[in-house]
Write a protein that holds these residues in place. Structure first.
Motif, PDB file in Angstrom:
ATOM      1  N   ALA A 114      49.231 -36.516  21.158  1.00  0.00           N
ATOM      2  CA  ALA A 114      48.848 -36.271  19.764  1.00  0.00           C
ATOM      3  C   ALA A 114      47.386 -36.593  19.491  1.00  0.00           C
ATOM      4  O   ALA A 114      46.809 -36.094  18.524  1.00  0.00           O
ATOM      5  N   GLU A 115      46.783 -37.411  20.340  1.00  0.00           N
ATOM      6  CA  GLU A 115      45.397 -37.814  20.096  1.00  0.00           C
ATOM      7  C   GLU A 115      44.420 -36.643  20.137  1.00  0.00           C
ATOM      8  O   GLU A 115      43.563 -36.515  19.247  1.00  0.00           O
ATOM      9  N   PRO A 116      44.500 -35.746  21.138  1.00  0.00           N
ATOM     10  CA  PRO A 116      43.596 -34.580  21.112  1.00  0.00           C
ATOM     11  C   PRO A 116      43.823 -33.700  19.886  1.00  0.00           C
ATOM     12  O   PRO A 116      42.862 -33.127  19.361  1.00  0.00           O
ATOM     13  N   ILE A 117      45.075 -33.587  19.443  1.00  0.00           N
ATOM     14  CA  ILE A 117      45.357 -32.773  18.253  1.00  0.00           C
ATOM     15  C   ILE A 117      44.645 -33.368  17.040  1.00  0.00           C
ATOM     16  O   ILE A 117      44.036 -32.645  16.235  1.00  0.00           O
ATOM     17  N   LEU A 118      44.714 -34.684  16.898  1.00  0.00           N
ATOM     18  CA  LEU A 118      44.029 -35.345  15.785  1.00  0.00           C
ATOM     19  C   LEU A 118      42.518 -35.183  15.900  1.00  0.00           C
ATOM     20  O   LEU A 118      41.829 -34.936  14.895  1.00  0.00           O
ATOM     21  N   ASN A 119      41.998 -35.292  17.114  1.00  0.00           N
ATOM     22  CA  ASN A 119      40.557 -35.139  17.305  1.00  0.00           C
ATOM     23  C   ASN A 119      40.076 -33.742  16.922  1.00  0.00           C
ATOM     24  O   ASN A 119      39.052 -33.585  16.244  1.00  0.00           O
ATOM     25  N   TYR A 120      40.821 -32.731  17.345  1.00  0.00           N
ATOM     26  CA  TYR A 120      40.431 -31.367  16.979  1.00  0.00           C
ATOM     27  C   TYR A 120      40.629 -31.123  15.482  1.00  0.00           C
ATOM     28  O   TYR A 120      39.868 -30.364  14.859  1.00  0.00           O
ATOM     29  N   GLY A 121      41.647 -31.753  14.912  1.00  0.00           N
ATOM     30  CA  GLY A 121      41.833 -31.646  13.470  1.00  0.00           C
ATOM     31  C   GLY A 121      40.645 -32.212  12.709  1.00  0.00           C
ATOM     32  O   GLY A 121      40.181 -31.628  11.719  1.00  0.00           O
ATOM     33  N   LEU A 122      40.132 -33.352  13.167  1.00  0.00           N
ATOM     34  CA  LEU A 122      38.939 -33.928  12.550  1.00  0.00           C
ATOM     35  C   LEU A 122      37.722 -33.029  12.744  1.00  0.00           C
ATOM     36  O   LEU A 122      36.891 -32.882  11.845  1.00  0.00           O
ATOM     37  N   ALA A 123      37.623 -32.422  13.922  1.00  0.00           N
ATOM     38  CA  ALA A 123      36.489 -31.537  14.196  1.00  0.00           C
ATOM     39  C   ALA A 123      36.479 -30.330  13.258  1.00  0.00           C
ATOM     40  O   ALA A 123      35.415 -29.888  12.805  1.00  0.00           O
ATOM     41  N   PHE A 124      37.660 -29.800  12.952  1.00  0.00           N
ATOM     42  CA  PHE A 124      37.754 -28.624  12.086  1.00  0.00           C
ATOM     43  C   PHE A 124      37.878 -28.989  10.602  1.00  0.00           C
ATOM     44  O   PHE A 124      37.923 -28.083   9.756  1.00  0.00           O
ATOM     45  N   LEU A 125      37.931 -30.274  10.282  1.00  0.00           N
ATOM     46  CA  LEU A 125      38.144 -30.686   8.895  1.00  0.00           C
ATOM     47  C   LEU A 125      37.060 -30.168   7.948  1.00  0.00           C
ATOM     48  O   LEU A 125      37.396 -29.658   6.865  1.00  0.00           O
ATOM     49  N   PRO A 126      35.747 -30.272   8.265  1.00  0.00           N
ATOM     50  CA  PRO A 126      34.746 -29.722   7.333  1.00  0.00           C
ATOM     51  C   PRO A 126      34.935 -28.234   7.064  1.00  0.00           C
ATOM     52  O   PRO A 126      34.788 -27.784   5.919  1.00  0.00           O
ATOM     53  N   LEU A 127      35.260 -27.468   8.106  1.00  0.00           N
ATOM     54  CA  LEU A 127      35.480 -26.035   7.928  1.00  0.00           C
ATOM     55  C   LEU A 127      36.718 -25.783   7.075  1.00  0.00           C
ATOM     56  O   LEU A 127      36.697 -24.925   6.175  1.00  0.00           O
ATOM     57  N   ALA A 128      37.795 -26.517   7.334  1.00  0.00           N
ATOM     58  CA  ALA A 128      39.023 -26.333   6.567  1.00  0.00           C
ATOM     59  C   ALA A 128      38.802 -26.654   5.090  1.00  0.00           C
ATOM     60  O   ALA A 128      39.267 -25.926   4.203  1.00  0.00           O
ATOM     61  N   LEU A 129      38.087 -27.751   4.818  1.00  0.00           N
ATOM     62  CA  LEU A 129      37.818 -28.112   3.419  1.00  0.00           C
ATOM     63  C   LEU A 129      36.942 -27.061   2.750  1.00  0.00           C
ATOM     64  O   LEU A 129      37.141 -26.734   1.566  1.00  0.00           O
ATOM     65  N   TRP A 130      35.971 -26.520   3.490  1.00  0.00           N
ATOM     66  CA  TRP A 130      35.123 -25.478   2.916  1.00  0.00           C
ATOM     67  C   TRP A 130      35.937 -24.230   2.579  1.00  0.00           C
ATOM     68  O   TRP A 130      35.750 -23.631   1.509  1.00  0.00           O
ATOM     69  N   ILE A 131      36.841 -23.845   3.463  1.00  0.00           N
ATOM     70  CA  ILE A 131      37.672 -22.656   3.204  1.00  0.00           C
ATOM     71  C   ILE A 131      38.553 -22.870   1.975  1.00  0.00           C
ATOM     72  O   ILE A 131      38.667 -21.999   1.105  1.00  0.00           O
ATOM     73  N   ILE A 132      39.171 -24.046   1.873  1.00  0.00           N
ATOM     74  CA  ILE A 132      40.107 -24.308   0.778  1.00  0.00           C
ATOM     75  C   ILE A 132      39.398 -24.517  -0.549  1.00  0.00           C
ATOM     76  O   ILE A 132      39.818 -23.987  -1.590  1.00  0.00           O
ATOM     77  N   LEU A 133      38.306 -25.283  -0.533  1.00  0.00           N
ATOM     78  CA  LEU A 133      37.670 -25.702  -1.787  1.00  0.00           C
ATOM     79  C   LEU A 133      36.467 -24.857  -2.189  1.00  0.00           C
ATOM     80  O   LEU A 133      36.016 -24.960  -3.338  1.00  0.00           O
ATOM     81  N   ALA A 134      35.940 -24.052  -1.263  1.00  0.00           N
ATOM     82  CA  ALA A 134      34.779 -23.233  -1.592  1.00  0.00           C
ATOM     83  C   ALA A 134      35.051 -21.743  -1.400  1.00  0.00           C
ATOM     84  O   ALA A 134      34.807 -20.941  -2.304  1.00  0.00           O
ATOM     85  N   ARG A 135      35.579 -21.368  -0.235  1.00  0.00           N
ATOM     86  CA  ARG A 135      35.741 -19.939   0.048  1.00  0.00           C
ATOM     87  C   ARG A 135      36.865 -19.312  -0.772  1.00  0.00           C
ATOM     88  O   ARG A 135      36.678 -18.243  -1.372  1.00  0.00           O
ATOM     89  N   PHE A 136      38.023 -19.934  -0.820  1.00  0.00           N
ATOM     90  CA  PHE A 136      39.123 -19.383  -1.609  1.00  0.00           C
ATOM     91  C   PHE A 136      38.777 -19.282  -3.094  1.00  0.00           C
ATOM     92  O   PHE A 136      39.066 -18.260  -3.734  1.00  0.00           O
ATOM     93  N   PRO A 137      38.176 -20.313  -3.696  1.00  0.00           N
ATOM     94  CA  PRO A 137      37.804 -20.181  -5.116  1.00  0.00           C
ATOM     95  C   PRO A 137      36.837 -19.047  -5.402  1.00  0.00           C
ATOM     96  O   PRO A 137      36.786 -18.555  -6.538  1.00  0.00           O
ATOM     97  N   GLU A 138      36.063 -18.607  -4.418  1.00  0.00           N
ATOM     98  CA  GLU A 138      35.159 -17.472  -4.632  1.00  0.00           C
ATOM     99  C   GLU A 138      35.926 -16.206  -4.995  1.00  0.00           C
ATOM    100  O   GLU A 138      35.401 -15.336  -5.699  1.00  0.00           O
ATOM    101  N   THR A 139      37.151 -16.094  -4.519  1.00  0.00           N
ATOM    102  CA  THR A 139      37.942 -14.891  -4.799  1.00  0.00           C
ATOM    103  C   THR A 139      38.556 -14.906  -6.186  1.00  0.00           C
ATOM    104  O   THR A 139      39.134 -13.908  -6.607  1.00  0.00           O
ATOM    105  N   ARG A 140      38.443 -16.036  -6.903  1.00  0.00           N
ATOM    106  CA  ARG A 140      39.091 -16.153  -8.210  1.00  0.00           C
ATOM    107  C   ARG A 140      38.092 -16.199  -9.365  1.00  0.00           C
ATOM    108  O   ARG A 140      38.454 -16.584 -10.470  1.00  0.00           O
TER     109      ARG A 140
END
Length: 301
Positions: free
Chosen positions: A56-82
Motif C-alpha cells: 500500500a505504501e507505493p499506492i499512497l506515494n503515487y496518490g500524494l504525487a498526483f494530489l496537486p493535479l487531482a485537486l486542480w481538476i476537482i476545484l479548478a477545471r470542473f468549475p470552469e464548465t459551470r
C-alpha cells in the motif's frame, strides 16, 4: 366583514452570476486541502506508530504525487464548465507543461547541469545565485513559454486569467517533479509528502509572480521590461527557496551538532506557500483598485 389585502411579498432576489471562475477561491481551496493532507501524512508517519502494508505504501506515494493535479481538476477545471464564460486552453497548458518538464526541464537540471553536486560546498550567496541560474531559470522559463504560447494575449480577458493559466502550467510541472521523485527514490510517505509540499510551494510562488507580470503587461500601462523582470524574480525566489529549505531540513534544535529536522522543512514549505498566495493576491487587489480609480477619474473628466 372587512377584507384585508394579502401582505405584499417581495420577489426573491436573483443571485448575481459571476461570468468567470473565481481563481483565487479555487487556489485557496487547493492550497488549504493540500497543506492539510501533506501535514497529516507527515505527522502520522513521522511521529505516530503508523504502519501500512508494504504493497500500500507505493499506492499512497503515487496518490500524494498526483494530489496537486487531482485537486486542480476537482476545484479548478470542473468549475470552469459551470460558469457562463469558461477559460479555454487550460488542459493544453497543463499537458504541455508536463511534457516539457519531463522531456527538457528535469533532464537538463538533474542530468546535464546537476547543480546539487557542485553547489553543496559553496557559500550561501553562491548557492542562491547558482540555483537561480540553473534549476530556477529552467523551471520558470519553461512554464513562462507554455503560458505565452498557449494563452498569450488571446485568452486574457481579465487579470485573473493570468493566474489561471500560470497555475495550470505550475500544476503540470509539479506533477512531473512529484512523479520523478517517487520513481527515483524509495522514500516513505512522510518524506514524499514533504517533497510534494516543497514542489507545490516553489512552483506556486514562481508562477504567481510571473502571472502578475503577464497581468500587468496586458492590462496596465507598464514598462515592457515588466514581464522579463518578474521572470528573473521568480527564478531568484526558486534559487532562494532550495538552499533555505535544505538549511531548515538540517537545522539543529540543540547544541550538540546538526541533526535532520524534517519538521522545519515542513514549516518552511507551508510558510512559502501561504505567503506566496497572500502576497501576490494582495498585489492583484492593489492593481485592480488602481485600475478602478483610474477609470472613475477618467469618467469624471
Amino acid at each position: 366583514m372587512t377584507y384585508a389585502p394579502p401582505p405584499l411579498i417581495a420577489p426573491p432576489k436573483e443571485e448575481e452570476v459571476h461570468p468567470y471562475r473565481r481563481v483565487w477561491r479555487s487556489l485557496t481551496q487547493e492550497t488549504a486541502i493540500l497543506a492539510i493532507v501533506c501535514t497529516a501524512v507527515f505527522i502520522l508517519f513521522q511521529y505516530l506508530p503508523i504502519r501500512i502494508p508494504a504493497i500500500a505504501e507505493p499506492i499512497l506515494n503515487y496518490g500524494l504525487a498526483f494530489l496537486p493535479l487531482a485537486l486542480w481538476i476537482i476545484l479548478a477545471r470542473f468549475p470552469e464548465t459551470r460558469v457562463p464564460l469558461p477559460r479555454t486552453g487550460l488542459n493544453t497548458t497543463v499537458v504541455l507543461s508536463a511534457l516539457l518538464a519531463a522531456a527538457v526541464g528535469i533532464p537538463v537540471v538533474n542530468t546535464v547541469i546537476q547543480p546539487a553536486n557542485w553547489l553543496s560546498v559553496e557559500s550561501a550567496p553562491v548557492r542562491v545565485i547558482g540555483y537561480m541560474l540553473t534549476a530556477g531559470i529552467v523551471q520558470e522559463f519553461i512554464k513562462f513559454l507554455v503560458v505565452r504560447f498557449v494563452a498569450g494575449g488571446r485568452f486574457f480577458r481579465i487579470r485573473e486569467d493570468s493566474v489561471a493559466f500560470n497555475m495550470a502550467a505550475a500544476v503540470g510541472y509539479i506533477t512531473v517533479l512529484n512523479l520523478a521523485y517517487v520513481v527515483n527514490n524509495a522514500a516513505s510517505p512522510d518524506f514524499v509528502a514533504l517533497r510534494v509540499l516543497h514542489h507545490v510551494a516553489m512552483n506556486t510562488a514562481g508562477s504567481l509572480i510571473i502571472s502578475y507580470g503577464f497581468a500587468q503587461t496586458w492590462f496596465a500601462n507598464v514598462s515592457p521590461f515588466m514581464l522579463p523582470f518578474t521572470l528573473v524574480i521568480a527564478s531568484f525566489v526558486n534559487g532562494l527557496i532550495i538552499p533555505l529549505r535544505s538549511g531548515f531540513m538540517n537545522a539543529s534544535l540543540g547544541i550538540s551538532g546538526a541533526s535532520a529536522q524534517p519538521l522545519f522543512g515542513l514549516g518552511f514549505s507551508l510558510g512559502v506557500l501561504l505567503a506566496a498566495v497572500a502576497i501576490i493576491s494582495f498585489f492583484y487587489r492593489v492593481a485592480a483598485e488602481q485600475e478602478r480609480i483610474a477609470r472613475q477619474t477618467r469618467g469624471n473628466l
